[in-house]
Design an enzyme around this catalytic site. Structure first.
Site, PDB file in Angstrom:
ATOM      1  N   LEU A  34      17.438  19.747 -16.841  1.00 26.15           N
ATOM      2  CA  LEU A  34      18.718  19.042 -16.766  1.00 26.15           C
ATOM      3  C   LEU A  34      19.000  18.222 -18.020  1.00 26.15           C
ATOM      4  O   LEU A  34      20.149  18.035 -18.404  1.00 26.15           O
ATOM      5  CB  LEU A  34      18.746  18.130 -15.536  1.00 26.15           C
TER       6      LEU A  34
ATOM      7  N   GLU B 286      16.952  15.619 -21.500  1.00 23.03           N
ATOM      8  CA  GLU B 286      15.741  15.089 -22.099  1.00 23.03           C
ATOM      9  C   GLU B 286      16.059  13.852 -22.917  1.00 23.03           C
ATOM     10  O   GLU B 286      17.210  13.628 -23.317  1.00 23.03           O
ATOM     11  CB  GLU B 286      15.080  16.145 -22.987  1.00 23.03           C
TER      12      GLU B 286
ATOM     13  N   GLY C  88      10.739  11.632 -22.531  1.00 22.08           N
ATOM     14  CA  GLY C  88      10.669  12.295 -21.237  1.00 22.08           C
ATOM     15  C   GLY C  88      11.738  13.340 -21.049  1.00 22.08           C
ATOM     16  O   GLY C  88      12.627  13.518 -21.879  1.00 22.08           O
ATOM     17  N   GLU C  89      11.631  14.055 -19.929  1.00 24.63           N
ATOM     18  CA  GLU C  89      12.572  15.101 -19.589  1.00 24.63           C
ATOM     19  C   GLU C  89      12.966  14.963 -18.122  1.00 24.63           C
ATOM     20  O   GLU C  89      12.240  14.369 -17.321  1.00 24.63           O
ATOM     21  CB  GLU C  89      11.943  16.482 -19.825  1.00 24.63           C
ATOM     22  N   VAL C  90      14.128  15.537 -17.775  1.00 27.43           N
ATOM     23  CA  VAL C  90      14.586  15.586 -16.390  1.00 27.43           C
ATOM     24  C   VAL C  90      14.716  17.049 -16.000  1.00 27.43           C
ATOM     25  O   VAL C  90      15.417  17.819 -16.673  1.00 27.43           O
ATOM     26  CB  VAL C  90      15.936  14.873 -16.213  1.00 27.43           C
TER      27      VAL C  90
ATOM     28  N   ASP D 263      24.906   1.119 -17.901  1.00 27.66           N
ATOM     29  CA  ASP D 263      25.436   2.430 -18.316  1.00 27.66           C
ATOM     30  C   ASP D 263      26.229   3.058 -17.169  1.00 27.66           C
ATOM     31  O   ASP D 263      26.086   4.243 -16.866  1.00 27.66           O
ATOM     32  CB  ASP D 263      24.299   3.355 -18.755  1.00 27.66           C
TER      33      ASP D 263
END
Length: 833
Positions: free
Chosen positions: A545, A547, A551-553, A688
Site C-alpha cells: 500500500l 512506504e 517502514g512499509e504498509v 495530518d
C-alpha cells in the site's frame, strides 16, 4: 485540384473504414500463426491454443483450459496481432468436434494490451465487462465492441457462473491502427449546467482506459479515438442509452485556472514525421461553445522536448454552428510525443475525435476518425514558397517578445524583493526552552536585516517569543480562558500540557502520526506491548500500500484472525475465516530510534478505542521484522472514493454513474468530527488530518488513520523543506507552519480543509492555484493579519451555514476556532437520522 481530389479520396476512405472496419484478422484462415497464440493452460495438447480457430475442427476441435472452470478462475487465451489494431467485432464458437463436443462458454471477458506489459479490461459504454457467449457448440455468436479496442495483444477470458468445462474457438475483426497513437493525456471533462435543461450534462471521457487521478487523464485512449464524431448539437447523441453530451470531451474556461488553455499530450509507438493533426470540435457558439482559437504543439523526438513549438491560429466562424474538423499543419516535425495547448475562444471547448497524419504515408490514411464532414485544411491554399520566410519572421518576433516579457518580469521581481519588508525564510532551530524538537524546521517571516545566519540565530529567541505572543489572543479553550503566554502555548479544554511536554513521533511509514503527552510514551520494551502476538505465518501478502523511510504498509490476508481475537472482536462479520488487514512493518535497516518509535506507536495505537478511529488488532514483535496489524477498509481512502464519484442526480441514477448524496457527505463530516472529538478528549493531536487519512469500509463507516504520507499517490500533498522535513502545508494552520505549533486548534484548521475537500468531492487540491511557496507566504498574511490572506472558496455543493463553519475553523485567532465537541454538535443536526 490536387487538394480537392485528396480530400474527396479521404472522405471515400472514411466512409468505407468507419462503416466496414470489420475484416477478419486471421484466426480462421491461419494468417495469425500458431506461435502468436498462447494460453494460461490447456486440457490436452490436442486442445491447445493453436486449435482456437473459428470453424476449425483440427485437434480435438477447440482450445480448452485445464480442468473444471470455476467462477473465480481467470484462464485465458492470448492472441498477439503483431501490430496495433482497431478491433470492432469479436466472434466465438464452442467445441463441436464433429458432433462429439459439448463444451462452450456462455460468457466471456476481454483484456487487452498495447505493449504486452500493461493490461486493461474492456468495458462497454455503460461499464459492463462481461459479454454474452454461445448457447450451443456449433453456432457463431458475434459481439460488436462498443467502444472498439485499440491493442496489439488480446486475452479472451471465459466466464462461468457454475463449475463447468469450457472450450472456445474465436475470430477477431477490425483494421490496422496506422495512427500509431498509444495514449493521450488530458484534463478530466467537466459538468455543464445548461439553461433550460433540468439535468446535468456530463462531458467526461467515459471510455478512457488509462489512469484517472486528481482530475487528470493519463496513459490511455478513450472517446477521442473511438471513431465516433459528435453531432452539431452536443446534446444530441449517436449512441444508444447514454447521457446527453456523451460524444464530447469538454472543458470550461473559467474552471481551468487563469492560463486560458487545455493541455494535452500524445504518445506514439515510434518516431514519426507529422504532417497534420485533425481535431473534431464543436462550434455551437449560441451556447458558449467554439472551436479553439489557436494551438501550440511542442515535439519530443527523444529524451527532451524541443523548445520551439508549431503554432496555428484557426479562423473562427460565428455564422455556422456546425461541428467540424480543424486541420492543424505540423510542418513534418519528427517526434514520438507531442504536447499541444488548445486556447479557448469562448466559455467552452469540446472535442469528439483527434487523429494524426505522418509524412510516411504514401496515400490517404484510412483513419477511422476522419469525418465525411471534414473541412479542407485552412493552410492548404498558402504559398509554400513563402512558408520558410514567414516562419523565420514569426520566430524572430516571438523571441523578441519573450525577451521583453522576461526583462519586465525580472525588473518587477527585483523591485518587489527590494521593497518588501518581510520575506519567508527557513531555519533550523537549536533545542531550547521553546523548541524541544531538534529536527523540526520552522518557517519565519523575517526582516531583511536577519538574512545573515549569524544575526538570525542571535535574534531567534526574541523573534520566537514575539511571534508566539502575537499569536496568543487567548487559550484554545472555552470562552472563560482569556490569555496565554509563550510558555503556556495553545491550551485546550483537555488536560493541560505545554509545548515542552510534547514528544514528536514520526511514524515509520513517514506519517506525522499523533503528538501526545510525554508521560504516555516513556521508555518501553517489547514486554510492555499489551496487544496480542499474532502468528506471523498466518499473514499472507497481497499488495504493497505504501512506504516510508523506515517502514512499509502492506495489505495482507490474516488467516483465522476472528478466532484469534475471540469474542468482542472489532472485525465485521465475514463469510470465511480470512480477513484483509493493513500491516505496518519496520524495515530491517531501521535505526534503533526508529525501532523505539515503532514500539511507542504501538502503545499509542493500543489506547485508541473509538468507532471512527482505525484500531490496532494485534502485533508481530517476537521476532524481526516488527509488525503491527490494523483494520483495513474495503473502500480505501476517502479522497479516492470521492474523486471517483459525482453528486447524486437523475443523470447518475439513469446511467449508473457512481455517486454520493449531500446527506452522505454530511454523514462523513459528522463521523470525522466524532473521531477527532475522541482524540481531543485524550489530548491527542493528529497533525495530518485530511481525506487521504480517512478510510471507509463497505458500509461507508469512516475511520481516521495515518497512511496518507506513506503513499506515493499523495506525495504532491506534502512539502519537503530543504530535503528533510515533510509537511502537509495546505492543511496546516498558520501557527503550525510559522511557529511549529501542533495543537488541537491546528487540527481544527485541518478539519476545515478536510470538510472543503469533501464538498468539492476531492476534485482538486486545496489552494490548487497557489504554489507551495505561495501557500507559505499566505500563512504569513494570516500572521500579519492585514486582510490580504487568501481563503479557500465556497464549494458549490456546500450549504452556506456549513461554509461559515469552515471559515470559523480558519480563524486567525485560535480562540475564535470551534472545538471538536462544538463542531460535532453543530454538524450532527444536518444529517438525516
Amino acid at each position: 485540384e490536387r487538394v480537392t481530389e485528396l480530400n474527396v479520396l479521404k472522405r471515400v476512405c472514411v466512409i468505407l473504414c468507419s462503416e466496414h472496419c470489420r475484416y477478419a484478422l486471421g484466426m480462421e484462415d491461419g494468417r495469425i500463426p500458431n506461435e502468436d497464440l498462447t494460453a494460461s493452460s490447456r486440457w490436452y495438447e490436442t486442445t491447445g491454443p493453436q486449435y482456437a480457430r473459428l470453424n476449425s475442427e483440427d485437434g480435438d476441435g477447440a482450445w480448452c483450459p485445464e480442468g473444471q472452470l470455476e467462477p473465480s478462475d481467470s484462464q485465458y487465451l492470448q492472441i498477439d496481432l503483431r501490430r496495433l489494431t482497431f478491433l470492432t467485432l469479436f466472434g466465438t464458437q464452442g467445441r463441436y468436434a464433429r458432433g462429439l463436443g459439448k463444451e462452450f462458454a456462455t460468457h466471456y471477458r476481454l483484456n487487452y494490451s498495447r505493449d504486452g506489459q500493461l493490461w486493461k479490461s474492456w468495458k462497454n459504454r455503460l461499464g459492463k465487462e462481461v459479454l454474452d457467449g454461445n448457447k450451443d457448440t456449433y453456432g457463431i455468436f458475434s459481439n460488436d465492441l462498443k467502444p472498439p479496442i485499440i491493442a496489439r495483444f488480446v486475452r479472451v477470458i471465459p466466464v462461468t457462473r457454475l463449475s463447468s468445462t469450457v472450450c472456445m474457438r474465436v475470430e477477431l475483426y477490425g483494421c490496422p491502427w496506422d495512427d500509431g497513437l498509444l495514449s493521450y493525456s488530458a484534463p478530466e471533462g467537466q459538468l455543464m449546467m445548461a439553461p433550460g435543461n433540468p439535468s446535468v450534462i456530463s462531458l467526461n471521457d467515459s471510455t478512457y482506459d488509462g489512469v484517472h487521478e486528481k482530475r487528470k487523464l493519463s496513459g490511455g485512449l478513450g472517446q477521442l479515438t473511438d471513431g465516433v464524431t459528435g453531432r452539431d448539437d452536443f446534446l444530441a447523441i449517436r449512441q444508444y442509452n447514454v447521457w446527453q453530451g456523451y460524444d464530447y470531451l469538454g472543458w470550461r474556461n473559467d474552471t481551468q485556472g487563469t492560463q486560458g488553455y487545455v493541455e494535452m499530450e500524445f504518445v506514439f509507438d515510434r518516431l514519426r514525421n507529422f504532417t497534420s493533426m485533425k481535431v473534431h470540435s464543436n462550434n455551437m457558439y449560441t451556447r458558449g461553445v467554439k472551436i479553439f482559437s489557436s494551438v501550440s504543439c511542442w515535439f519530443k523526438p527523444s529524451l527532451s522536448w524541443e523548445p520551439e513549438p508549431v503554432s496555428f491560429s484557426t479562423i473562427l466562424d460565428d455564422r455556422n454552428p456546425s461541428a467540424r474538423y480543424v486541420t492543424v499543419p505540423l510542418s513534418r516535425r519528427a517526434a514520438r510525443s507531442l504536447r499541444c495547448r488548445f486556447y479557448y475562444a469562448d466559455v467552452w471547448m469540446m472535442f469528439s475525435e483527434i487523429s494524426f497524419q505522418s509524412g510516411n504515408d504514401s496515400k490517404p490514411s484510412c483513419s477511422l476518425r476522419f469525418s465525411s464532414a471534414a473541412a479542407p485544411s485552412a493552410s492548404s491554399s498558402s504559398d509554400e514558397g513563402n512558408t520558410p520566410i514567414l516562419i523565420g519572421c514569426l520566430v524572430t518576433i516571438i523571441l523578441l517578445l519573450v525577451i521583453i516579457i522576461f526583462l519586465i518580469l525580472w525588473c518587477q521581481c527585483v523591485c518587489k524583493v527590494l521593497e518588501k519588508t518581510l520575506f519567508a525564510h527557513v531555519v533550523r532551530l537549536p533545542p531550547g526552552p521553546t523548541n524541544t524538537d531538534p529536527h523540526y524546521e520552522r518557517v519565519f517571516l523575517l526582516d531583511p536585516q536577519y538574512q545573515n545566519p549569524a544575526v538570525l540565530r542571535n535574534k531567534l529567541p526574541e523573534l520566537s517569543q514575539s511571534a508566539e505572543a502575537s499569536a496568543c489572543g487567548g487559550g484554545y479553550a472555552e470562552p472563560d480562558v482569556t490569555q496565554c503566554t509563550p510558555h503556556q502555548s495553545f491550551n485546550n479544554n483537555a488536560p493541560h500540557y505545554a509545548e515542552t511536554d510534547i514528544v514528536r513521533l514520526q511514524g515509520v511509514t513517514g506519517s506525522n502520526m499523533y503528538a501526545v503527552p510525554a508521560l504516555t510514551v516513556d521508555s518501553l520494551t517489547r514486554k510492555d506491548i499489551s496487544a496480542a502476538e499474532f502468528p506471523r505465518h498466518q499473514l499472507i501478502f497481497r499488495e504493497k500500500l505504501g512506504e516510508g523511510q523506515f517502514g512499509e504498509v502492506h495489505l495482507c490476508e490474516a488467516e483465522g484472525l476472528p478466532e484469534f481475537l475471540g469474542e468482542g472482536s472489532p472485525l465485521p462479520d465475514r463469510d470465511g475465516h480470512s480477513v484483509l488487514v493493513a500491516v505496518k512493518q519496520l524495515r530491517a535497516d531501521a535505526t534503533s530510534q526508529a525501532r523505539n518509535d515503532f514500539l511507542k506507536e504501538i502503545k499509542i495505537m493500543s489506547r485508541l478505542d473509538d468507532p471512527n478511529i482505525i484500531r490496532l488488532l494485534c502485533v508481530c514483535v517476537s521476532s524481526d521484522p516488527l509488525c503491527m496489524v490494523t483494520e483495513y477498509m474495503e473502500n480505501g481512502d476517502l479522497n479516492m472514493f470521492l474523486c471517483q464519484r459525482e453528486i447524486e442526480s437523475t443523470l447518475t441514477h439513469a446511467n449508473n454513474i457512481p455517486s454520493v448524496s449531500l446527506s452522505d457527505l454530511l454523514h462523513m463530516a459528522v463521523q470525522i468530527s466524532s473521531g477527532m472529538k475522541y482524540l481531543a478528549s485524550l489530548n491527542f493531536v493528529h497533525r495530518d488530518l485530511a481525506t487521504r487519512n480517512c478510510l471507509l469500509d463497505r458500509r461507508l463507516t469512516i475511520k481516521i488513520a495515518d497512511f496518507g504520507m506513506s503513499r506515493n499517490l499523495y506525495s504532491s500533498d506534502y512539502y519537503r523543506i530543504q530535503g528533510r522535513a515533510v509537511l502537509p502545508i495546505r492543511w496546516m494552520a498558520w501557527e503550525s507552519i510559522l511557529l511549529g505549533k501542533f495543537t488541537t486548534a491546528s487540527d481544527v484548521w485541518a478539519f476545515g480543509v478536510t470538510l472543503w475537500e469533501i464538498f468539492t468531492l476531492c476534485k482538486e487540491q486545496p489552494y490548487s492555484l497557489l504554489s507551495d511557496e505561495q501557500v507559505i507566504e499566505n500563512s504569513g498574511e494570516f500572521f500579519r493579519n492585514q486582510g490580504r490572506q487568501i481563503f479557500l472558496y465556497a464549494p458549490p455543493l456546500c450549504p452556506p451555514s456549513l461554509f461559515e463553519l469552515m471559515m470559523r475553523c480558519w480563524s486567525r485567532n485560535i480562540t475564535d476556532r470551534p472545538t471538536f465537541e462544538g463542531l460535532y454538535q453543530a454538524l450532527r443536526p444536518h444529517v438525516n437520522q
